[in-house]
Design a protein around this motif. Structure first.
Motif, PDB file in Angstrom:
ATOM      1  N   ALA A   1       0.849  -1.196   0.000  1.00 28.32           N
ATOM      2  CA  ALA A   1       0.000   0.000   0.000  1.00 28.32           C
ATOM      3  C   ALA A   1       0.882   1.243   0.000  1.00 28.32           C
ATOM      4  O   ALA A   1       1.927   1.288   0.636  1.00 28.32           O
TER       5      ALA A   1
ATOM      6  N   SER B   1       1.106   4.494   1.392  1.00 27.85           N
ATOM      7  CA  SER B   1       0.495   5.306   2.444  1.00 27.85           C
ATOM      8  C   SER B   1       0.758   6.786   2.249  1.00 27.85           C
ATOM      9  O   SER B   1      -0.139   7.604   2.365  1.00 27.85           O
TER      10      SER B   1
ATOM     11  N   GLY C   1      -3.170   5.090  -0.203  1.00 29.22           N
ATOM     12  CA  GLY C   1      -3.903   3.958   0.343  1.00 29.22           C
ATOM     13  C   GLY C   1      -4.223   2.857  -0.651  1.00 29.22           C
ATOM     14  O   GLY C   1      -4.725   1.807  -0.267  1.00 29.22           O
TER      15      GLY C   1
END
Length: 191
Positions: free
Chosen positions: A2, A4, A65
């Protein structure tokens, strides 16, 4: 993996791209007449633009995300940094214009819909051009990389004067300094 935070990157942990000569032929080339859709819903033909234009190209912006295109994206030399590069051009947009850039555009092979979301999320004061069909990429023989069965433009920046490429920044690393390097060049090379 992911993604972030797309902006905070430790560049010492990311492999730098090397100059593979993929952009050596571009300086002096006339931009071919290719129409590209922009995130402001216009169609832009870079060959027809009068004055000085800055075009910065990048492989692919991510979404916070969301899953990366491939697990080892950060380890592909030149892949990581599209959002920091774009935000740097956003942050220096007024200075780039004051230094003589009549037009500033981002460029990638992502779809216009994908780019429009990114442009709105990042509050970009310039449009991003979609070369999803690779027409400009192929016509100029831009340096590319193949990732996950996609053809992506390697990161570079072009200074285009009245439809002709005057200067090329390639390879670009770290990406977040590219806008500053372009600005310095514009100030040192006024029209």
């Amino acid at each position: 993996m992911a993604q972030s935070n797309l902006l905070e990157v430790d560049w010492s942990q990311i492999p730098a791209p090397s100059d593979d000569g993929g952009a050596a032929h571009l300086a002096g080339m006339k931009i071919p007449p290719v129409s590209l859709r922009a995130t402001d819903d216009t169609v832009v033909d870079l060959s027809q633009l009068a004055g000085r234009t800055v075009v910065f190209a990048y492989p692919r912006t991510g979404e916070p995300g969301k899953i990366s295109l491939v697990d080892d994206w950060d380890m592909i030399p030149g892949a990581r940094g599209c959002t920091p590069q774009t935000c740097a051009f956003r942050d220096l947009f007024a200075e780039l214009k004051a230094a003589g850039a009549k037009h500033v555009y981002g460029l990638s092979t992502q779809s216009n819909e994908y780019q429009a979301e990114m442009a709105a999320r990042l509050h970009l004061p310039f449009s991003v051009l979609s070369d999803e069909k690779l027409k400009l990429t192929e016509a100029l023989q831009l340096p590319t990389m193949e990732v996950a069965d996609l053809t992506l433009i390697k990161r570079l920046a072009l200074i285009v004067d009245d439809g002709r490429i005057t200067h090329v920044f390639y390879p670009v690393f770290p990406p977040d300094r590219n806008a500053g390097d372009v600005l310095a060049w514009l100030r040192e090379n006024p029209r």
